[in-house]
Design a protein around this motif. Structure first.
Motif, PDB file in Angstrom:
ATOM      1  N   PHE A  34      -5.198   8.374   0.241  1.00 22.01           N
ATOM      2  CA  PHE A  34      -5.324   7.097   0.943  1.00 22.01           C
ATOM      3  C   PHE A  34      -5.480   5.914  -0.007  1.00 22.01           C
ATOM      4  CE2 PHE A  34      -6.706  10.246   4.086  1.00 22.01           C
ATOM      5  CZ  PHE A  34      -5.754   9.981   5.052  1.00 22.01           C
ATOM      6  N   GLU A  35      -6.015   6.151  -1.189  1.00 24.30           N
ATOM      7  CA  GLU A  35      -6.141   5.059  -2.166  1.00 24.30           C
ATOM      8  C   GLU A  35      -4.759   4.556  -2.582  1.00 24.30           C
ATOM      9  OE1 GLU A  35      -8.815   3.381  -3.120  1.00 24.30           O
ATOM     10  OE2 GLU A  35      -9.872   4.592  -1.631  1.00 24.30           O
ATOM     11  N   GLN A  36      -3.845   5.489  -2.839  1.00 24.70           N
ATOM     12  CA  GLN A  36      -2.483   5.097  -3.212  1.00 24.70           C
ATOM     13  C   GLN A  36      -1.782   4.410  -2.035  1.00 24.70           C
ATOM     14  OE1 GLN A  36      -1.322   5.375  -6.338  1.00 24.70           O
ATOM     15  NE2 GLN A  36       0.516   4.291  -5.744  1.00 24.70           N
ATOM     16  N   ALA A  37      -2.003   4.914  -0.824  1.00 30.28           N
ATOM     17  CA  ALA A  37      -1.412   4.290   0.368  1.00 30.28           C
ATOM     18  C   ALA A  37      -1.919   2.860   0.522  1.00 30.28           C
ATOM     19  CB  ALA A  37      -1.740   5.109   1.611  1.00 30.28           C
ATOM     20  N   ASN A  38      -3.209   2.647   0.255  1.00 29.35           N
ATOM     21  CA  ASN A  38      -3.775   1.297   0.340  1.00 29.35           C
ATOM     22  C   ASN A  38      -3.163   0.376  -0.708  1.00 29.35           C
ATOM     23  OD1 ASN A  38      -5.430   2.076   2.446  1.00 29.35           O
ATOM     24  ND2 ASN A  38      -7.147   2.571   1.100  1.00 29.35           N
ATOM     25  N   ARG A  39      -2.874   0.911  -1.895  1.00 23.15           N
ATOM     26  CA  ARG A  39      -2.238   0.100  -2.949  1.00 23.15           C
ATOM     27  C   ARG A  39      -0.823  -0.301  -2.540  1.00 23.15           C
ATOM     28  NH1 ARG A  39      -3.485   4.238  -6.792  1.00 23.15           N
ATOM     29  NH2 ARG A  39      -5.727   4.214  -6.950  1.00 23.15           N
ATOM     30  N   TYR A  40      -0.096   0.625  -1.924  1.00 20.53           N
ATOM     31  CA  TYR A  40       1.254   0.307  -1.456  1.00 20.53           C
ATOM     32  C   TYR A  40       1.227  -0.776  -0.381  1.00 20.53           C
ATOM     33  CZ  TYR A  40       3.286   4.306  -3.949  1.00 20.53           C
ATOM     34  OH  TYR A  40       3.717   5.176  -4.911  1.00 20.53           O
ATOM     35  N   VAL A  41       0.266  -0.683   0.545  1.00 17.68           N
ATOM     36  CA  VAL A  41       0.137  -1.701   1.596  1.00 17.68           C
ATOM     37  C   VAL A  41      -0.194  -3.051   0.969  1.00 17.68           C
ATOM     38  CG1 VAL A  41      -1.276  -2.447   3.545  1.00 17.68           C
ATOM     39  CG2 VAL A  41      -0.458  -0.108   3.437  1.00 17.68           C
ATOM     40  N   ASP A  42      -1.093  -3.054   0.004  1.00 18.88           N
ATOM     41  CA  ASP A  42      -1.473  -4.301  -0.674  1.00 18.88           C
ATOM     42  C   ASP A  42      -0.274  -4.911  -1.403  1.00 18.88           C
ATOM     43  OD1 ASP A  42      -3.435  -6.233  -1.369  1.00 18.88           O
ATOM     44  OD2 ASP A  42      -3.517  -5.359  -3.398  1.00 18.88           O
ATOM     45  N   ALA A  43       0.513  -4.070  -2.077  1.00 18.89           N
ATOM     46  CA  ALA A  43       1.700  -4.566  -2.776  1.00 18.89           C
ATOM     47  C   ALA A  43       2.719  -5.138  -1.794  1.00 18.89           C
ATOM     48  CB  ALA A  43       2.325  -3.440  -3.599  1.00 18.89           C
ATOM     49  N   ALA A  44       2.903  -4.477  -0.658  1.00 22.41           N
ATOM     50  CA  ALA A  44       3.843  -4.965   0.349  1.00 22.41           C
ATOM     51  C   ALA A  44       3.387  -6.308   0.909  1.00 22.41           C
ATOM     52  CB  ALA A  44       3.987  -3.939   1.472  1.00 22.41           C
ATOM     53  N   ARG A  45       2.098  -6.451   1.149  1.00 26.80           N
ATOM     54  CA  ARG A  45       1.561  -7.717   1.652  1.00 26.80           C
ATOM     55  C   ARG A  45       1.760  -8.839   0.631  1.00 26.80           C
ATOM     56  NH1 ARG A  45      -3.443  -8.437   2.018  1.00 26.80           N
ATOM     57  NH2 ARG A  45      -3.286 -10.140   3.495  1.00 26.80           N
ATOM     58  N   LYS A  46       1.534  -8.534  -0.631  1.00 33.17           N
ATOM     59  CA  LYS A  46       1.696  -9.558  -1.672  1.00 33.17           C
ATOM     60  C   LYS A  46       3.150  -9.988  -1.807  1.00 33.17           C
ATOM     61  CE  LYS A  46      -2.376  -8.526  -4.400  1.00 33.17           C
ATOM     62  NZ  LYS A  46      -2.919  -8.019  -5.654  1.00 33.17           N
ATOM     63  N   ILE A  47       4.075  -9.036  -1.710  1.00 35.89           N
ATOM     64  CA  ILE A  47       5.503  -9.372  -1.762  1.00 35.89           C
ATOM     65  C   ILE A  47       5.863 -10.259  -0.577  1.00 35.89           C
ATOM     66  CG2 ILE A  47       7.828  -8.411  -1.509  1.00 35.89           C
ATOM     67  CD1 ILE A  47       6.862  -6.038  -3.199  1.00 35.89           C
ATOM     68  N   ALA A  48       5.367  -9.914   0.605  1.00 39.66           N
ATOM     69  CA  ALA A  48       5.664 -10.705   1.805  1.00 39.66           C
ATOM     70  C   ALA A  48       5.126 -12.127   1.676  1.00 39.66           C
ATOM     71  CB  ALA A  48       5.072 -10.033   3.037  1.00 39.66           C
ATOM     72  N   MET A  49       3.943 -12.274   1.096  1.00 35.33           N
ATOM     73  CA  MET A  49       3.367 -13.610   0.929  1.00 35.33           C
ATOM     74  C   MET A  49       4.116 -14.405  -0.138  1.00 35.33           C
ATOM     75  SD  MET A  49      -0.739 -13.194   1.397  1.00 35.33           S
ATOM     76  CE  MET A  49      -0.983 -11.669   0.526  1.00 35.33           C
ATOM     77  N   LYS A  50       4.512 -13.736  -1.217  1.00 34.61           N
ATOM     78  CA  LYS A  50       5.172 -14.443  -2.305  1.00 34.61           C
ATOM     79  C   LYS A  50       6.542 -14.974  -1.884  1.00 34.61           C
ATOM     80  CE  LYS A  50       6.612 -13.994  -7.080  1.00 34.61           C
ATOM     81  NZ  LYS A  50       6.606 -13.164  -8.288  1.00 34.61           N
ATOM     82  N   TYR A  51       7.309 -14.160  -1.149  1.00 33.76           N
ATOM     83  CA  TYR A  51       8.663 -14.548  -0.771  1.00 33.76           C
ATOM     84  C   TYR A  51       8.762 -15.073   0.660  1.00 33.76           C
ATOM     85  CZ  TYR A  51       9.973 -12.481  -5.154  1.00 33.76           C
ATOM     86  OH  TYR A  51      10.071 -12.197  -6.481  1.00 33.76           O
ATOM     87  N   ASN A  52       7.597 -15.296   1.295  1.00 33.05           N
ATOM     88  CA  ASN A  52       7.529 -15.870   2.638  1.00 33.05           C
ATOM     89  C   ASN A  52       8.374 -15.060   3.623  1.00 33.05           C
ATOM     90  OD1 ASN A  52       6.658 -17.597   4.586  1.00 33.05           O
ATOM     91  ND2 ASN A  52       8.121 -19.221   4.089  1.00 33.05           N
ATOM     92  N   VAL A  53       8.131 -13.744   3.633  1.00 37.36           N
ATOM     93  CA  VAL A  53       8.844 -12.817   4.505  1.00 37.36           C
ATOM     94  C   VAL A  53       7.839 -12.239   5.490  1.00 37.36           C
ATOM     95  CG1 VAL A  53      10.145 -10.658   4.572  1.00 37.36           C
ATOM     96  CG2 VAL A  53      10.459 -12.231   2.681  1.00 37.36           C
ATOM     97  N   ARG A  54       8.233 -12.147   6.751  1.00 38.93           N
ATOM     98  CA  ARG A  54       7.362 -11.546   7.752  1.00 38.93           C
ATOM     99  C   ARG A  54       7.403 -10.031   7.637  1.00 38.93           C
ATOM    100  NH1 ARG A  54       7.285 -14.503  13.528  1.00 38.93           N
ATOM    101  NH2 ARG A  54       6.572 -16.505  12.753  1.00 38.93           N
ATOM    102  N   ILE A  55       6.241  -9.428   7.801  1.00 41.46           N
ATOM    103  CA  ILE A  55       6.170  -7.972   7.876  1.00 41.46           C
ATOM    104  C   ILE A  55       6.466  -7.593   9.318  1.00 41.46           C
ATOM    105  CG2 ILE A  55       4.653  -5.979   7.664  1.00 41.46           C
ATOM    106  CD1 ILE A  55       3.164  -7.463   5.475  1.00 41.46           C
ATOM    107  N   LYS A  56       7.338  -6.623   9.519  1.00 43.68           N
ATOM    108  CA  LYS A  56       7.734  -6.218  10.862  1.00 43.68           C
ATOM    109  C   LYS A  56       6.522  -5.699  11.635  1.00 43.68           C
ATOM    110  CE  LYS A  56      12.400  -4.982   9.550  1.00 43.68           C
ATOM    111  NZ  LYS A  56      13.382  -3.904   9.475  1.00 43.68           N
ATOM    112  N   SER A  57       6.571  -5.834  12.949  1.00 43.83           N
ATOM    113  CA  SER A  57       5.430  -5.448  13.784  1.00 43.83           C
ATOM    114  C   SER A  57       5.134  -3.959  13.688  1.00 43.83           C
ATOM    115  CB  SER A  57       5.682  -5.842  15.236  1.00 43.83           C
ATOM    116  OG  SER A  57       6.803  -5.181  15.745  1.00 43.83           O
ATOM    117  N   GLU A  58       6.161  -3.136  13.481  1.00 46.97           N
ATOM    118  CA  GLU A  58       5.915  -1.700  13.342  1.00 46.97           C
ATOM    119  C   GLU A  58       5.099  -1.400  12.089  1.00 46.97           C
ATOM    120  OE1 GLU A  58       9.481   0.621  11.625  1.00 46.97           O
ATOM    121  OE2 GLU A  58      10.368  -1.050  12.735  1.00 46.97           O
TER     122      GLU A  58
END
Length: 120
Positions: A34-58
């Motif tokens: 779960f620690e690695q899964a949390n890191r992946y989620v954090d990285a995805a959120r940071k990419i979405a914020m940096k490039y102003n992309v919405r994360i899909k609802s799913e």
């Protein structure tokens, strides 16, 4: 003109990377990392914020709105259906907060199917 095309390409690449990161988070959580899964989620959120992309609802429903930890039913979260309020209740085990998602769309679709079956 060139600058706009570059931004569009960057956003497409960012969306693809977000999808890949959530797939990896799914895989890691199923392997109980779960620690690695949390890191992946954090990285995805940071990419979405940096490039102003919405994360899909799913994908939004796969992590906690408050502490941003990956949610896996029965492992890191509990999922319940509240039929009176017509919503899904997800409780994060990490921060003990609750998230609510409506499911009225599914109820409306079911009603339409019943009406169409009666009319035929």
């Amino acid at each position: 003109m060139q600058r706009r095309a570059g931004k569009i390409n960057q956003r497409k690449i960012a969306e693809e990377r977000i999808i890949i990161l959530f797939d990896k988070a799914d895989y890691e959580s199923l392997n109980s990392d779960f620690e690695q899964a949390n890191r992946y989620v954090d990285a995805a959120r940071k990419i979405a914020m940096k490039y102003n992309v919405r994360i899909k609802s799913e994908f939004k429903r796969k992590f906690c709105k408050f502490c941003h930890h990956y949610l896996l039913p029965a492992e890191t979260a509990s999922v319940r259906l509240d039929s009176r309020e017509h919503r899904v209740v997800i409780k994060c085990f990490k921060c003990k907060r609750m998230m609510f998602y409506p499911y009225t769309r599914e109820i409306k679709m079911r009603r339409r199917e019943k009406v169409s079956a009666v009319n035929q």
